[in-house]
Write a protein that holds these residues in place. Structure first.
Motif, mmCIF file in Angstrom:
data_model
loop_
_atom_site.group_PDB
_atom_site.id
_atom_site.type_symbol
_atom_site.label_atom_id
_atom_site.label_comp_id
_atom_site.label_asym_id
_atom_site.label_seq_id
_atom_site.Cartn_x
_atom_site.Cartn_y
_atom_site.Cartn_z
ATOM 1 N N GLU A 57 0.831 -1.210 0.000
ATOM 2 C CA GLU A 57 0.000 0.000 0.000
ATOM 3 C C GLU A 57 0.863 1.256 0.000
ATOM 4 O OE1 GLU A 57 -3.337 2.358 2.687
ATOM 5 O OE2 GLU A 57 -1.656 1.309 3.575
ATOM 6 N N ARG A 99 -1.051 9.888 9.196
ATOM 7 C CA ARG A 99 -1.611 8.601 9.608
ATOM 8 C C ARG A 99 -0.744 8.035 10.730
ATOM 9 N NH1 ARG A 99 -3.340 4.148 5.209
ATOM 10 N NH2 ARG A 99 -1.205 4.506 4.481
ATOM 11 N N ARG A 148 -6.009 4.016 13.550
ATOM 12 C CA ARG A 148 -6.973 2.944 13.771
ATOM 13 C C ARG A 148 -7.876 3.262 14.961
ATOM 14 N NH1 ARG A 148 -7.280 -1.831 16.726
ATOM 15 N NH2 ARG A 148 -5.277 -1.403 17.734
ATOM 16 N N ASP A 171 -10.341 4.364 12.537
ATOM 17 C CA ASP A 171 -10.395 3.555 11.309
ATOM 18 C C ASP A 171 -10.294 4.438 10.076
ATOM 19 O OD1 ASP A 171 -10.668 1.022 12.614
ATOM 20 O OD2 ASP A 171 -12.738 1.573 13.083
ATOM 21 N N THR A 205 -9.459 5.942 6.664
ATOM 22 C CA THR A 205 -9.115 5.398 5.351
ATOM 23 C C THR A 205 -8.343 6.447 4.574
ATOM 24 O OG1 THR A 205 -11.223 6.156 4.438
ATOM 25 C CG2 THR A 205 -11.130 3.891 5.299
ATOM 26 N N VAL A 206 -7.376 6.010 3.787
ATOM 27 C CA VAL A 206 -6.574 6.902 2.959
ATOM 28 C C VAL A 206 -6.587 6.371 1.530
ATOM 29 C CG1 VAL A 206 -4.287 7.855 2.527
ATOM 30 C CG2 VAL A 206 -5.083 7.574 4.871
ATOM 31 N N THR A 207 -6.928 7.229 0.588
ATOM 32 C CA THR A 207 -6.877 6.876 -0.826
ATOM 33 C C THR A 207 -6.129 7.964 -1.578
ATOM 34 O OG1 THR A 207 -9.007 7.957 -1.245
ATOM 35 C CG2 THR A 207 -9.044 5.587 -0.756
ATOM 36 N N ALA A 251 -8.858 11.386 2.816
ATOM 37 C CA ALA A 251 -9.023 10.604 4.036
ATOM 38 C C ALA A 251 -10.389 10.870 4.640
ATOM 39 C CB ALA A 251 -7.933 10.950 5.053
ATOM 40 N N SER A 298 -13.283 9.005 7.916
ATOM 41 C CA SER A 298 -13.429 8.102 9.048
ATOM 42 C C SER A 298 -14.906 7.914 9.347
ATOM 43 C CB SER A 298 -12.729 8.682 10.282
ATOM 44 O OG SER A 298 -13.188 8.080 11.471
ATOM 45 N N ARG A 333 -14.662 14.392 4.547
ATOM 46 C CA ARG A 333 -13.473 14.031 3.803
ATOM 47 C C ARG A 333 -12.500 15.213 3.825
ATOM 48 N NH1 ARG A 333 -15.585 10.011 4.334
ATOM 49 N NH2 ARG A 333 -16.116 8.339 2.860
#
Length: 608
Positions: free
Chosen positions: A195, A233, A273, A478, A480-482, A490, A492, A499
């Motif tokens: 990743e 992160r 997380r 939790d 998320t990163v894209t 990012a 949550s 976002r």
């Protein structure tokens, strides 16, 4: 007599190095930081009993100065602190350490430096303390044992199991010859995982900034521009260092509860997380009786787990014992120090607690004996405080997480909640036992760090000030990163629909200590040479003395390893005094095994 070669000149090809004369036994220790220094201290303590040879050469291999090594070197920002009170940092054994070697007590950091015991020293000062410990250990070695420091990297070990090993150093044509090799390497750089590699490639293609996991003091942060949003992160200790270097490190300062910016800070959007920072260090001293630990997870229970022919599962077989031990530590303190908040005599509770056969029975007992839910131990809620929690807006969450941090600070500095300190002592006891199990997976280490290895309280107060100033924004649990549409994105579930988009992403954590992805060629060669690894990529070692295991479980007679990349890793670089530190126990066992082998090999005319 000890000697110290800080910048050895390479020998000409084919010319024997006089320091490595084949008539003298030789021990190579790779890594001269806290672990290598602690090992040297144990060698000095045990040599009078175990080593009768006419001489011994100890070669310390580390490109960084002995004592501090890379992480604790003196050449780093004075803004970076330790995350332990000065009185809780020692490099010396005491009577609580279960080991065969002699106890040699010495000063804690606060005693050596003349600091307030509750102070948090900067890492430069800790580096000076470690250098002093190193020099003291060298001075205490028998005169026949010489120490040589090679300011180079070890790149490979070769040699058969039954003969001398060759330790090859970067830029040196001849290897060091070693009867034994001990790896005492600390945190290492690692290749990116799949990743991270994809994110890094996307950043290169779209002219974004991606900073991978690293020791923050070594990271080039100049690409993070003033005023720009930066996605982070990781919410642990690496984040704290990043926060410091990008705020005070850029000229900002604190006045009371307020942060006065310099104008050169970026805006940090942080998530993880759990979505919360590690719990604050506890800010008061212990008084009264300590919980009698271990009680439910001690040597007998560990032996039972190890003796199972079918093996054991952490969640099924180990975690219930951990949970019971931590609960015992918590309630022992609550009942003995705050009896007015309980509804049962401690003796009655202890008997029923020990007899409880499952979580439901334990919960019913606690509900009857402890009226206030705030006094009950809930490890799940401590581990994941945002599970199932939702906020209507990003701004509401900022208020909510500031309240969470303020509540944690208040509780962790209030001795009326000293059952938390009981749990801390329980965690230390449990970790010391679990080390003997070897591979138990990565979850436990993260759980321990979240509860017991958090930042100083003042760092959390700084987080609050930066949040109020708008320079620190919380994303949630939790996260998320894209990478898409030319930016990092990012979000949550903590704030549905929110976002954030940035052109910079920082992975605020140390690289995972894996053998296969280590950039260190020494570990990669060991793996290729047959050294075994756990499913998580840690080097498998004998939990007794650290000998490296092969795929068949056979310990290598001449190769040892201690440190965070092994499956016998301990909870930190340093030990709290009088807590039986497992790192001391490991260092002592490895030192004694090494000295006994070297002495026996010399007497028997072992292979050279």
């Amino acid at each position: 007599m000890s000697s110290d070669t800080l910048a050895p000149s390479p020998a000409a090809p084919g010319t024997p190095d006089p320091a490595h004369a084949p008539s003298r036994p030789s021990l190579v220790i790779v890594g001269a930081g806290p672990r290598g220094t602690g090992l040297l201290e144990r060698i000095a303590a045990n040599a009078p009993e175990l080593y009768a040879g006419p001489g011994l050469d100890i070669h310390l291999v580390d490109p960084h100065p002995p004592g501090g090594g890379r992480i604790w070197r003196q050449a780093q920002s004075p803004l970076l602190w330790m995350n332990s009170h000065a009185e809780d940092v020692t490099m010396f054994t005491d009577e609580t350490v279960t080991m065969d070697g002699p106890v040699r007590e010495g000063p804690t950091l606060h005693e050596w430096a003349g600091l307030d015991g509750a102070a948090f020293a900067d890492r430069q000062l800790q580096g000076r303390y470690l250098r002093w410990v190193y020099e003291r250990a060298r001075a205490e070695l028998p005169e026949s044992i010489a120490v040589h420091h090679h300011a180079r990297r070890a790149v490979r070990i070769s040699g058969p199991r039954d003969a001398r090993q060759q330790v090859w150093l970067e830029g040196r044509p001849q290897p060091l010859l070693a009867d034994l090799v001990i790896l005492a390497i600390g945190h290492l750089d690692a290749e990116l995982d799949d990743e991270q590699a994809e994110l890094a490639a996307y950043a290169r293609d779209h002219k974004l900034v991606h900073l991978p996991p690293d020791f923050t003091a070594d990271t080039d942060l100049s690409a993070l521009r003033p005023g720009e949003p930066v996605l982070v992160r990781g919410f642990g200790l690496a984040f704290v260092d990043l926060m410091v270097l990008l705020t005070e490190g850029r000229g900002g300062r604190y006045e009371g509860d307020a942060y006065l910016p310099s104008g050169r800070e970026p805006v940090l959007y942080v998530g993880s997380r759990r979505g919360v920072p590690y719990h604050s260090k506890i800010g008061y001293d212990w008084t009264g009786d300590r919980p009698p630990l271990p009680r439910f997870l001690g040597p007998a229970e560990i032996e039972g787990l190890l003796a199972r022919p079918e093996g054991f599962d952490f969640r099924r077989d180990v975690w219930p014992l951990v949970e019971k031990e931590l609960g015992f530590a918590h309630y022992h303190r609550l009942f003995t120090a705050h009896a007015e908040r309980t509804a049962m005599a401690w003796a009655d509770f202890e008997e029923k607690y020990a007899a409880a056969t499952g979580p439901a029975e334990t919960r019913a007992l606690v509900a009857a004996a402890v009226p206030d839910p705030a006094d009950r131990l809930d490890l799940t809620a401590l581990d994941r405080p945002l599970d199932g929690v939702r906020y209507a807006s990003h701004e509401d969450f900022q208020d909510g997480l500031r309240a969470y941090i303020e509540g944690d600070l208040k509780r962790r500095h209030d001795p009326s909640h000293s059952a938390d300190l009981g749990v801390f002592l329980g965690l230390l006891s449990v970790y010391g036992q679990l080390v003997r199990l070897g591979n138990i997976g990565p979850w436990w280490h993260g759980f321990f760090s979240h509860l017991a290895s958090g930042p100083p309280g003042p760092r959390l107060r700084q987080m609050l000030a930066l949040s109020r100033a708008g320079l620190l924004r919380f994303v949630g649990a939790d996260m998320t990163v894209t990478a898409e549409h030319g930016v990092f994105r990012a979000g949550s579930p903590t704030v549905p629909g929110f976002r954030v988009e940035t052109r910079a992403l920082v992975e605020a954590r140390l690289p995972e200590p894996t053998v296969r992805r280590a950039r260190d060629s020494l570990l990669r060669h060991l793996h290729a040479d047959g050294a075994a690894e756990t499913p998580e990529g840690l080097l498998r070692v004998d939990p007794v003395d650290g000998r490296i295991l092969d795929g068949a479980g056979r310990p290598h007679p001449r190769r040892f390893a201690l440190g965070p990349y092994t499956d016998a890793r301990t909870p930190g670089a340093f030990t709290r005094p009088r807590t039986g530190g497992p790192a001391f126990r490991q260092n002592d066992a490895a030192a004694r095994s090494a000295l006994a082998f070297l002495s026996r090999s010399r007497t028997e005319g072992g292979a050279r």
